[in-house]
Scaffold this active site. Structure first.
Site, short mmCIF file in Angstrom:
data_model
loop_
_atom_site.label_atom_id
_atom_site.label_comp_id
_atom_site.label_asym_id
_atom_site.label_seq_id
_atom_site.Cartn_x
_atom_site.Cartn_y
_atom_site.Cartn_z
N HIS A 256 0.84 -1.21 0.00
CA HIS A 256 0.00 0.00 0.00
C HIS A 256 0.88 1.26 0.00
CE1 HIS A 256 -3.73 2.27 1.17
NE2 HIS A 256 -2.82 3.09 1.67
N GLU A 257 1.81 1.31 0.93
CA GLU A 257 2.66 2.52 1.03
C GLU A 257 3.56 2.67 -0.18
OE1 GLU A 257 1.72 4.66 3.03
OE2 GLU A 257 0.49 3.36 4.31
N HIS A 260 1.69 4.65 -2.72
CA HIS A 260 1.80 6.09 -2.46
C HIS A 260 3.18 6.61 -2.87
CE1 HIS A 260 -1.99 6.77 -0.41
NE2 HIS A 260 -1.76 5.84 0.49
N GLU A 286 -4.68 7.68 -3.09
CA GLU A 286 -5.20 6.42 -2.56
C GLU A 286 -5.51 5.44 -3.70
OE1 GLU A 286 -4.85 6.05 0.54
OE2 GLU A 286 -6.05 4.29 1.07
ZN ZN Z 1 -3.21 5.16 1.80
#
Ligand code: ZN
Length: 491
Positions: A256-257, A260, A286
């Site tokens: 997830h990170e 980003h 996101e």
């Molecule tokens: Zn996030």
């Protein structure tokens, strides 16, 4: 174009200082000595003061007035748009109000943490009322006669309005609640059992970061209590966490990170330390983290590869085959906590917050009734009651620190990810062959050239529209979830 050059030179220094301020935040969450906290809050407040002074600097307005926008190219016009927006925002909110908000939210965050620890919503309610009153005042200043909640949204998702989000989310909610209820009736896959060495988790997590294209020569991976990504351009750092009983928490937080971070790392370097050199909105941000984490990372093809890597790292961990592993990774379980929710239930958590925070801001819902409103809504959507406030209304830090208008960007990100995923699959019908070999390059390259490289050049909706070829809509996300979980649970 003397005025433009002077403005951009000034802005470049502001952007550099903002990066420094962000790195102080990273340091605080990772390696700062515990005893440094009181000094650090003064350091951060000083940096915020410097940044605020630059954002309201009257020379910015003079430069903006002196520049002939017609003579500029698309990139320069976009730069000006962001600078004007930042300057307007900073000058509309009285400095004295900003200071009061900073003081109250700092106190509220402490009271929230205590109230959550003791499961006592009443202990938090009075300060939450103060936060809401001040944020409403700020929203009115920002809205300048327009809609207050839309003005708050605009801080995180420029151009979004409560009206369009309400229509989009209104279509999602009943369909997701139905799917959730059907899954709950179906036979459940097994749960992961065992103890997973934390050093081995970190080793595999670094491999996952690289696999998804994270460039460690301009980034680093550390541990923190709450995973996050920070920085932009040539210094984008991520954090993750380990739990010996739950290696997926580590792996999927990392992926997830990385989504980003890859966004920030892959922005055209011509935009470095300019307003275009950052992700354009929280929703688009996101969308990157969620497509990396879910549509790619939790796909059948990729989990097949991950299953092999986990066997290499941990030996036989009691899961017979890749298909069972895929079902375990995507298991839908009853739970209360948004941040632990699977991709099917996650948006129901967000929609609940979106509706409640709008009602709080408009005055339709009083803080004294918030806990009951939360519990009623939760039971209606999830089918079982909240057992305690720390599993309900007190679980998120957001409202205590004044983040109103932020929650919807989580679901908007998932909606955008759905649109992008559909277009990505159409462009690369053989994507699963790549993912099954642990190769994410075709996907990450497509996202880099279609979304990430543009930074702040286009509006959030435009960047998704250009990349996906459709008007942003909840339909692709919904059909993706219905297909995936229908298949997983034999519906
Ligand atoms: Zn996030």
């Amino acid at each position: 174009m003397k005025a433009y050059d002077e403005l951009m030179a000034f802005q470049r220094e502001t952007e550099a200082l903002a990066e420094v301020a962000g790195r102080l935040g990273w340091d605080q969450e990772t390696v700062m000595p515990r005893g440094a906290a009181p000094q650090r809050s003064e350091e951060m407040a000083a940096m915020q003061g410097v940044l605020h002074a630059r954002n309201v600097d009257p020379r910015v307005a003079d430069w903006l007035a002196a520049i002939d926008g017609e003579a500029l190219d698309e990139v320069a016009r976009a730069q000006l748009h962001h600078i004007r927006r930042g300057h307007d925002r900073a000058t509309r909110v009285p400095g004295e109000l900003s200071s009061r908000i900073a003081r109250v939210t700092s106190r509220a965050q402490g009271l929230w943490a205590e109230a959550r620890a003791t499961d006592d919503f009443a202990a938090f309610a009075p300060v939450l009322e103060e936060v809401i009153a001040l944020k409403r005042e700020e929203g009115q200043a920002l809205a300048a006669g327009g809609d207050v909640y839309d003005a708050m949204l605009d801080d995180y998702e420029p151009g979004a309005t409560a009206e369009t989000l309400t229509a989009m989310f209104g279509a999602l909610r009943p369909a997701l609640a139905d799917l959730r209820a059907a899954v709950r009736e179906a036979p459940q896959p097994p749960v992961l059992e065992g103890v997973f060495d934390e050093a081995a988790q970190m080793e595999l997590t670094r491999l996952l970061a690289t696999t998804f294209g994270y460039d460690s020569s301009i980034g680093r991976v550390d541990k923190a209590v709450h995973p996050f990504s920070s920085g932009s351009g040539l210094d984008v750092r991520i954090t993750t966490r380990t739990n010996p009983l739950d290696p997926f928490n580590c792996f999927y937080s990392t992926i997830h990170e990385v989504g980003h971070a890859a966004y920030e790392q892959n922005i055209d370097q011509a935009y470095l330390l300019t307003p275009l050199g950052r992700g354009v909105s929280m929703g688009v941000h996101e969308s990157q983290s969620r497509i990396y984490e879910n549509q790619l990372g939790r796909s059948r093809a990729f989990t097949g590869w991950l299953f092999g890597k986990m066997r290499d790292a941990f030996g036989d961990f009691g899961v017979a085959d890749a298909e069972t592993f895929y079902r375990i990774v995507n298991r839908v379980s009853d739970g209360y906590i948004r941040t632990e929710a699977d991709e099917l239930q996650y948006n129901l958590h967000v929609l609940l917050r979106f509706d409640l925070e709008r009602a709080l801001m408009s005055g339709d819902l009083q803080v004294g009734d918030l806990e009951a409103a939360w519990n009623d809504r939760f039971e209606a959507d999830f089918g079982y009651p909240v057992d305690k406030p720390s599993n309900g209304v007190l679980q998120d830090v957001h409202w205590s620190v004044g983040l109103f208008g932020y929650f919807p960007t989580y679901t908007l990100g998932n909606v955008y990810a759905g649109c992008l995923h559909e277009a990505l699959r159409a462009a690369h019908p053989d994507l699963d062959d790549h993912l099954a070999r642990g190769e994410t390059g075709v996907a990450t390259e497509w996202l880099r050239t279609n979304v990430q490289t543009h930074g702040g050049l286009y509006t959030p909706r435009d960047v998704i529209r250009r990349a996906s070829g459709i008007e942003p809509s909840e339909a692709p996300l919904l059909s993706y979830l219905q297909n995936k979980f229908g298949d997983l649970y034999g519906l």
